[in-house]
Design an enzyme around this catalytic site. Structure first.
Site, PDB file in Angstrom:
ATOM      1  N   LYS A 190       0.828  -1.210   0.000  1.00 33.16           N
ATOM      2  CA  LYS A 190       0.000   0.000   0.000  1.00 33.16           C
ATOM      3  C   LYS A 190       0.864   1.263   0.000  1.00 33.16           C
ATOM      4  O   LYS A 190       0.641   2.184  -0.795  1.00 33.16           O
ATOM      5  CB  LYS A 190      -0.919  -0.002   1.222  1.00 33.16           C
ATOM      6  CG  LYS A 190      -1.625   1.324   1.503  1.00 33.16           C
ATOM      7  CD  LYS A 190      -2.427   1.246   2.787  1.00 33.16           C
ATOM      8  CE  LYS A 190      -3.100   2.577   3.111  1.00 33.16           C
ATOM      9  NZ  LYS A 190      -2.184   3.551   3.701  1.00 33.16           N
ATOM     10  N   ASN A 191       1.845   1.336   0.898  1.00 35.36           N
ATOM     11  CA  ASN A 191       2.624   2.558   1.019  1.00 35.36           C
ATOM     12  C   ASN A 191       3.508   2.816  -0.202  1.00 35.36           C
ATOM     13  O   ASN A 191       3.808   3.972  -0.514  1.00 35.36           O
ATOM     14  CB  ASN A 191       3.467   2.517   2.291  1.00 35.36           C
ATOM     15  CG  ASN A 191       2.615   2.614   3.546  1.00 35.36           C
ATOM     16  OD1 ASN A 191       1.484   3.089   3.493  1.00 35.36           O
ATOM     17  ND2 ASN A 191       3.139   2.145   4.668  1.00 35.36           N
TER      18      ASN A 191
ATOM     19  N   ARG B  51      -5.227  10.322   2.653  1.00 35.21           N
ATOM     20  CA  ARG B  51      -3.948  10.835   3.141  1.00 35.21           C
ATOM     21  C   ARG B  51      -2.907  10.902   2.019  1.00 35.21           C
ATOM     22  O   ARG B  51      -2.127  11.843   1.924  1.00 35.21           O
ATOM     23  CB  ARG B  51      -3.450   9.925   4.264  1.00 35.21           C
ATOM     24  CG  ARG B  51      -2.181  10.407   4.927  1.00 35.21           C
ATOM     25  CD  ARG B  51      -2.443  11.580   5.841  1.00 35.21           C
ATOM     26  NE  ARG B  51      -1.246  12.387   6.014  1.00 35.21           N
ATOM     27  CZ  ARG B  51      -1.232  13.559   6.623  1.00 35.21           C
ATOM     28  NH1 ARG B  51      -2.326  14.070   7.091  1.00 35.21           N
ATOM     29  NH2 ARG B  51      -0.109  14.233   6.763  1.00 35.21           N
TER      30      ARG B  51
ATOM     31  N   ASP C 177      -6.070   8.160   8.675  1.00 37.36           N
ATOM     32  CA  ASP C 177      -6.157   7.618  10.031  1.00 37.36           C
ATOM     33  C   ASP C 177      -6.173   8.713  11.085  1.00 37.36           C
ATOM     34  O   ASP C 177      -5.516   9.741  10.943  1.00 37.36           O
ATOM     35  CB  ASP C 177      -4.948   6.711  10.323  1.00 37.36           C
ATOM     36  CG  ASP C 177      -5.018   5.414   9.559  1.00 37.36           C
ATOM     37  OD1 ASP C 177      -6.135   4.990   9.250  1.00 37.36           O
ATOM     38  OD2 ASP C 177      -3.957   4.838   9.291  1.00 37.36           O
TER      39      ASP C 177
ATOM     40  N   ASP D  97       4.076   1.083  11.709  1.00 38.24           N
ATOM     41  CA  ASP D  97       2.814   0.435  11.336  1.00 38.24           C
ATOM     42  C   ASP D  97       2.660  -0.958  11.946  1.00 38.24           C
ATOM     43  O   ASP D  97       1.552  -1.503  11.961  1.00 38.24           O
ATOM     44  CB  ASP D  97       2.693   0.335   9.812  1.00 38.24           C
ATOM     45  CG  ASP D  97       2.343   1.664   9.172  1.00 38.24           C
ATOM     46  OD1 ASP D  97       1.969   2.582   9.917  1.00 38.24           O
ATOM     47  OD2 ASP D  97       2.431   1.785   7.940  1.00 38.24           O
TER      48      ASP D  97
ATOM     49  N   MET E 129       6.272   7.963  17.045  1.00 36.73           N
ATOM     50  CA  MET E 129       5.904   8.888  15.964  1.00 36.73           C
ATOM     51  C   MET E 129       4.496   9.454  16.081  1.00 36.73           C
ATOM     52  O   MET E 129       4.248  10.589  15.675  1.00 36.73           O
ATOM     53  CB  MET E 129       6.076   8.190  14.616  1.00 36.73           C
ATOM     54  CG  MET E 129       7.529   7.873  14.303  1.00 36.73           C
ATOM     55  SD  MET E 129       7.756   7.058  12.711  1.00 36.73           S
ATOM     56  CE  MET E 129       7.247   8.329  11.577  1.00 36.73           C
TER      57      MET E 129
END
Length: 435
Positions: free
Chosen positions: A22-23, A97, A121, A320, A342
């Site tokens: 996904k990223n 995002r 998110d 994540d 983070m």
């Protein structure tokens, strides 16, 4: 609002193949705007966030053809820049995002890029400063409409420069990189992110004709070029999903094989799960996880103190996966401290795990101490709501290990990051229904 019904307490078995990352997809798909030539991309995950971005590109005027499962061609030879100022774009861009990644390519090729304040998110602040400070250093003018939360950058010409990023932001590095490849002269990006997905973007851009060196390090050198051409690219498997399946296997005492994981790009992930006492074996490019009949025991430090697992920029552990690791620790033998550096809201889902009978102390917004059950008592089924993608999957893993039937609402959050998760879990024996 969608719901999962999960009957937990069953062992799973078989093989599961991770989806495309996904990223990586959110970066790679935006890069198609850098050229008027055809770009073919394979292994694109069929998930909500990625499909939203593909729709945004189509509304921008990108010609898109689906060639097969996960394979598309993109041609950005007739972009409608007026769409960027439309109310529709302000609405559509706000719901994703990853829409921030459109700005760098648009600025580089067309001299302007706009974006509404992105959503996504609710895990804490995600600053956009790194992105826009980089664009400004390349010569762009920044403007911001406070009433509409609408950001913009414009430049007649971008010029290469030296910059030291204030944080090793993955999306910030990718966005600045995509702007710099068409800037005049040389750009140096120090404190650049260097995770595998960023390396994938660099390799793709170089195949398109960019001149990027230092790939895989935190010092990138970019020699600007006049234009880029087409290419073909295959995305890596999703490392977060791979970590999720490792945690699922351990929590449900299941024998699983995770196929085609691209071992060399997993970094600290296998080592971190081994510190939790989870056995995993490399078989070619697969991960084999045996049935953990006797559970798994967390390793302490050499001096006997409690293990702390924290996130860090690559090659450190990705943030994540901390939600997954936290859940897995609830049934381990021993204690663990999770330090989520983070994001200040990412651990707030632990109240659901407390309802299920886990032993967790939320020390502050960034740290949690977990006392494992060692499977001496099972988690209890309950009704929960998914707050974000990774917490949602963590709760799903907890539900699959719990005795009884659990309900998870707001599963649209899970669908944002995991492709056909209920179908794939049923294929390995999970009792899960979408209602």
């Amino acid at each position: 609002m969608g719901t999962f019904k999960i009957e937990g307490g069953h062992s799973l078995s078989g093989e599961i193949t991770p989806q495309g990352a996904k990223n990586e997809a959110l970066q790679i798909l935006c890069a198609v705007l850098l050229t008027s030539e055809k770009v073919t991309i394979h292994n694109i995950p069929d998930i909500v966030d990625v499909n939203k971005l593909i729709s945004l590109l189509e509304d921008l005027g990108v010609k898109i053809q689906k060639k097969g499962k996960g394979s598309y061609t993109f041609k950005s030879d007739d972009i409608n820049l007026d769409y960027l100022q439309s109310d529709q774009f302000k609405q559509d861009g706000r719901g994703l995002r990853g829409s921030i990644m459109l700005v760098g390519p648009l600025l580089a090729r067309f001299g302007k890029g706009y974006i509404p304040k992105p959503g996504g998110d609710k895990i804490g602040r995600r600053r956009l400063d790194t992105h826009f400070e980089g664009f400004i250093k390349l010569g762009a003018k920044f403007r911001y409409n406070r009433e509409e939360y609408f950001y913009g950058v414009e430049a007649k010409e971008l010029k290469g420069t030296y910059m030291l990023l204030d944080e090793a932001s993955v999306t910030g590095t990718a966005n600045i990189l995509m702007a710099a490849v068409l800037a005049k002269g040389q750009t140096t990006i120090y404190n650049a992110a260097c995770e595998p997905y960023l390396q994938q973007l660099c390799k793709m851009l170089n195949r398109m004709g960019a001149k990027i060196t230092g790939v895989g390090s935190n010092l990138l050198e970019i020699e600007g070029v006049d234009s880029l051409g087409g290419t073909e690219h295959t995305m890596l498997p999703d490392m977060i999903e791979i970590g999720s399946w490792i945690g699922l296997a351990a929590m449900t005492k299941s024998e699983l094989t995770i196929k085609n994981v691209s071992w060399d790009d997993l970094g600290q992930i296998p080592t971190t799960f081994k510190k939790l006492g989870i056995q995993l074996e490399r078989r070619g490019d697969d991960i084999y996880i045996p049935e953990h009949k006797d559970g798994y025991e967390i390793q302490n430090y050499i001096d006997g103190s409690i293990l702390t697992i924290a996130d860090a920029p690559w090659p450190g552990l990705t943030p994540d996966l901390l939600s997954i690791i936290l859940v897995v620790a609830t049934q381990a033998k021993g204690e663990l401290i999770i330090h989520q550096k983070m994001f200040e809201s990412r651990l707030f889902f632990v109240d659901k795990l407390l309802d299920m009978g886990s032993k967790i102390i939320l020390c502050d917004p960034h740290r949690a101490a977990i006392i494992g059950h060692d499977f001496k008592s099972t988690l209890k089924a309950t009704t929960m709501t998914s707050p974000d993608i990774r917490a949602g999957v963590s709760l799903l893993i907890a539900a699959l290990s719990a005795k009884g039937t659990s309900t998870i609402h707001n599963i649209e959050q899970i669908d944002r990051g995991y492709e056909d998760i209920d179908v794939r879990l049923r294929a390995i024996g999970a009792k899960i229904d979408r209602v």
